[in-house]
Design a protein around this motif. Structure first.
Motif, PDB file in Angstrom:
ATOM      1  N   ILE A 361       0.836  -1.207   0.000  1.00  0.00           N
ATOM      2  CA  ILE A 361       0.000   0.000   0.000  1.00  0.00           C
ATOM      3  C   ILE A 361       0.867   1.251   0.000  1.00  0.00           C
ATOM      4  O   ILE A 361       0.593   2.223  -0.713  1.00  0.00           O
ATOM      5  CB  ILE A 361      -0.959  -0.019   1.211  1.00  0.00           C
ATOM      6  N   GLU A 362       1.940   1.247   0.778  1.00  0.00           N
ATOM      7  CA  GLU A 362       2.834   2.399   0.813  1.00  0.00           C
ATOM      8  C   GLU A 362       3.573   2.589  -0.508  1.00  0.00           C
ATOM      9  O   GLU A 362       3.883   3.719  -0.899  1.00  0.00           O
ATOM     10  CB  GLU A 362       3.841   2.245   1.961  1.00  0.00           C
ATOM     11  N   ALA A 363       3.865   1.490  -1.210  1.00  0.00           N
ATOM     12  CA  ALA A 363       4.496   1.612  -2.520  1.00  0.00           C
ATOM     13  C   ALA A 363       3.536   2.222  -3.534  1.00  0.00           C
ATOM     14  O   ALA A 363       3.936   2.988  -4.411  1.00  0.00           O
ATOM     15  CB  ALA A 363       4.962   0.233  -3.001  1.00  0.00           C
ATOM     16  N   TRP A 364       2.277   1.890  -3.400  1.00  0.00           N
ATOM     17  CA  TRP A 364       1.240   2.412  -4.298  1.00  0.00           C
ATOM     18  C   TRP A 364       0.993   3.898  -4.051  1.00  0.00           C
ATOM     19  O   TRP A 364       0.908   4.698  -4.978  1.00  0.00           O
ATOM     20  CB  TRP A 364      -0.032   1.587  -4.096  1.00  0.00           C
ATOM     21  N   ASP A 365       0.891   4.304  -2.772  1.00  0.00           N
ATOM     22  CA  ASP A 365       0.662   5.712  -2.410  1.00  0.00           C
ATOM     23  C   ASP A 365       1.467   6.030  -1.153  1.00  0.00           C
ATOM     24  O   ASP A 365       0.985   5.832  -0.039  1.00  0.00           O
ATOM     25  CB  ASP A 365      -0.828   5.961  -2.163  1.00  0.00           C
ATOM     26  N   PRO A 366       2.708   6.477  -1.314  1.00  0.00           N
ATOM     27  CA  PRO A 366       3.559   6.748  -0.150  1.00  0.00           C
ATOM     28  C   PRO A 366       2.919   7.723   0.821  1.00  0.00           C
ATOM     29  O   PRO A 366       2.442   8.785   0.439  1.00  0.00           O
ATOM     30  CB  PRO A 366       4.829   7.346  -0.782  1.00  0.00           C
ATOM     31  N   GLY A 367       2.893   7.343   2.096  1.00  0.00           N
ATOM     32  CA  GLY A 367       2.360   8.218   3.134  1.00  0.00           C
ATOM     33  C   GLY A 367       0.869   8.108   3.362  1.00  0.00           C
ATOM     34  O   GLY A 367       0.329   8.788   4.242  1.00  0.00           O
TER      35      GLY A 367
END
Length: 522
Positions: A361-367
């Protein structure tokens, strides 16, 4: 339906004043988002987009206008793309015979659920697929009950999209800012409006449930019916090299079901986008039919509809090859076949696999997974093994600096169970702060009885380590990565997190099987 807007003319030739040729149509075509170039004049596009059907979703999150990803007033956004397998829109007798009677199959399930993340500052997009069989708590008051596969959240009447939006936000921590929904008939019409899609089939494939039948190998044109059968195929059988039984039912079956289907859907999306880009730009007649077929069959929230032209201006350059496609990793092992929980039977389900889900999930939308420190954490044991497992996890969470109280005991709902990080409704960041420290089959759950500022960890059977321990146990293995939006990487290294099946599960990046179809070579 609003009246068509007048065609705006400037200079001597009205066709020289065009809005950007690549108009972003953020829609789900049962597979994913369509980012297409239509080459339409402003007046036509404006009047056509004005006819898009809308429905309000009350649980959409407000987009973060002050985010570092924002640009010129346009915030980063997460758009939920729903492929609804309801038969309620089917009126053609042949389609009813093939897909099912709408009077008998009147419910709604999200055959496909993806979330498109748009980063306006970097002009990038990334697509995250959510496996439909992921076992999850349902939002309070859901018609299907308190538990189920995440796709069942849509089966809530007119409130279905809102219910699915809530389930994704509450259980996974992903805020949804907009949504788009498309059904069976709309998908077929959209593909047919493009004159079909060319796909390369390395092997013959067959699915008796989705009615897919491809009996010739190589690059070939498929139209709406076969395209729909392909993207819905979860019981796919294939004809391996050197073995050619005359009965397709005797061919070996793809063991990964929905997880393999997601990978094939991503490949079909690439072919669909490429076809839409080429035909939409070069053939205005095809573009008109495509846009009409698409717009007449979709529903979106009013806020997204009002943004379409602004999104077009910012993201009009996107091409099909520039959109990374990721999938939330899950455990779909045999131990989860015929699953029962709290007295209910749910068939074959998937479990989450932390910390791999978090990393994807973080790779898809960091933060996107924002955390906030809770005031108090309590661990309760729901495994039936007494207080010892809860005491071990309590000590580990204390070691990681969380304010953890005395452990307790919870109701045992199943012999194999997820761990639920329960938080007061609306306080997802506090739940995420604790979820980040856990490994294994772990998911968020809002519970009204949990006091504000507190988090309860209802310990299941498939969790055994916490953050610092998990980080040190996997640090010696070099991860393989896939690019995500904003240049992040999706870690695919297996961790030591326990799974009921004893295997690591799928990776976040696509891995095609030898028999999986793919776009035809240029």
């Amino acid at each position: 339906m609003p009246n068509s807007a007048p065609l705006h003319r400037r200079h001597s030739d009205p066709f020289h004043r065009r809005w950007p040729r690549r108009i972003l149509v953020a829609v789900n075509v049962f597979v994913a988002v369509v980012l297409v170039a239509t080459g339409l004049v402003y007046g036509y596009a404006r009047s056509t987009f004005g006819s898009i059907h809308t429905a309000v979703a009350h649980d959409l999150s407000k987009a973060p206008v002050n985010s570092p990803q924002a640009y010129d007033g346009l915030p980063p956004e997460n758009i939920l793309l729903i492929g609804n397998q309801t038969r309620s829109e089917l009126t053609n007798p042949k389609q009813i015979a093939e897909f099912g009677n709408p009077q008998l199959l009147s419910g709604s399930l999200s055959d496909v659920a993806m979330v498109l993340h748009l980063n306006p500052r970097k002009r990038t997009a990334a697509l995250l697929s959510i496996p439909r069989d992921l076992f999850a708590p349902m939002p309070a008051g859901s018609l299907v009950g308190p538990w189920g596969k995440i796709d069942a959240a849509l089966n809530d009447g007119k409130q279905g999209p809102d219910n699915l939006i809530k389930a994704i936000h509450q259980d996974l921590g992903i805020p949804i800012n907009h949504y788009v929904e498309l059904n069976f008939d709309g998908f077929m019409q959209t593909v047919n409006a493009l004159g079909g899609i060319r796909m390369d089939f390395p092997e013959r494939i067959y699915d008796p449930y989705s009615l897919l039948g491809i009996y010739h190998t190589g690059c070939q044109l498929i139209h709406g019916f076969q395209a729909l059968a392909l993207v819905r195929a979860r019981h796919l059988r294939y004809d391996p090299p050197g073995v050619s039984p005359t009965d397709p039912a005797a061919w070996p079956q793809d063991p990964e079901s929905d997880l393999s289907r997601i990978v094939r859907d991503h490949e079909f999306l690439k072919a669909l986008l490429t076809t839409a880009e080429h035909k939409g730009l070069s053939n205005p007649f095809t573009a008109v039919h495509f846009v009409h077929a698409l717009i007449n069959q979709i529903v979106m929230d009013p806020g997204l509809k009002s943004q379409l032209f602004q999104l077009a201006q910012r993201f009009g350059h996107l091409a099909s090859g520039s959109i990374p496609t990721l999938t939330i990793p899950v455990d779909a092992g045999g131990a989860l076949n015929g699953y029962t929980y709290a007295g209910g039977s749910y068939g074959d389900v998937d479990f989450p696999t932390q910390p791999r889900d978090w990393k994807a999930i973080e790779a898809w939308d960091p933060g996107v997974l924002a955390t906030a420190r809770p005031h108090r954490v309590v661990v309760v044991d729901g495994t039936g093994a007494g207080t010892q497992p809860a005491a071990v996890v309590t000590a580990a969470l204390q070691h990681d600096g969380l304010p953890v109280g005395t452990p307790g005991v919870a109701t045992v709902e199943a012999s194999t169970s997820e761990t639920y990080v329960q938080y007061h409704p609306g306080q997802e960041p506090m739940g995420l702060a604790v979820l980040k420290e856990l490994t294994g089959a772990t998911m968020l759950q809002p519970v009204a009885s949990v006091p504000a500022g507190e988090v309860v960890v209802d310990l299941g059977t498939a969790v055994s380590a916490v953050g610092q321990l998990a980080s040190s146990s996997s640090s010696s293995t070099a991860p393989s990565t896939t690019p995500g939006s904003g240049g992040a990487a999706a870690t695919t290294t297996p961790t030591t997190a326990p799974t009921p099946s004893g295997v690591a599960g799928n990776t976040s990046h696509d891995q095609l099987a030898p028999y999986d179809p793919r776009p035809c070579a240029p």
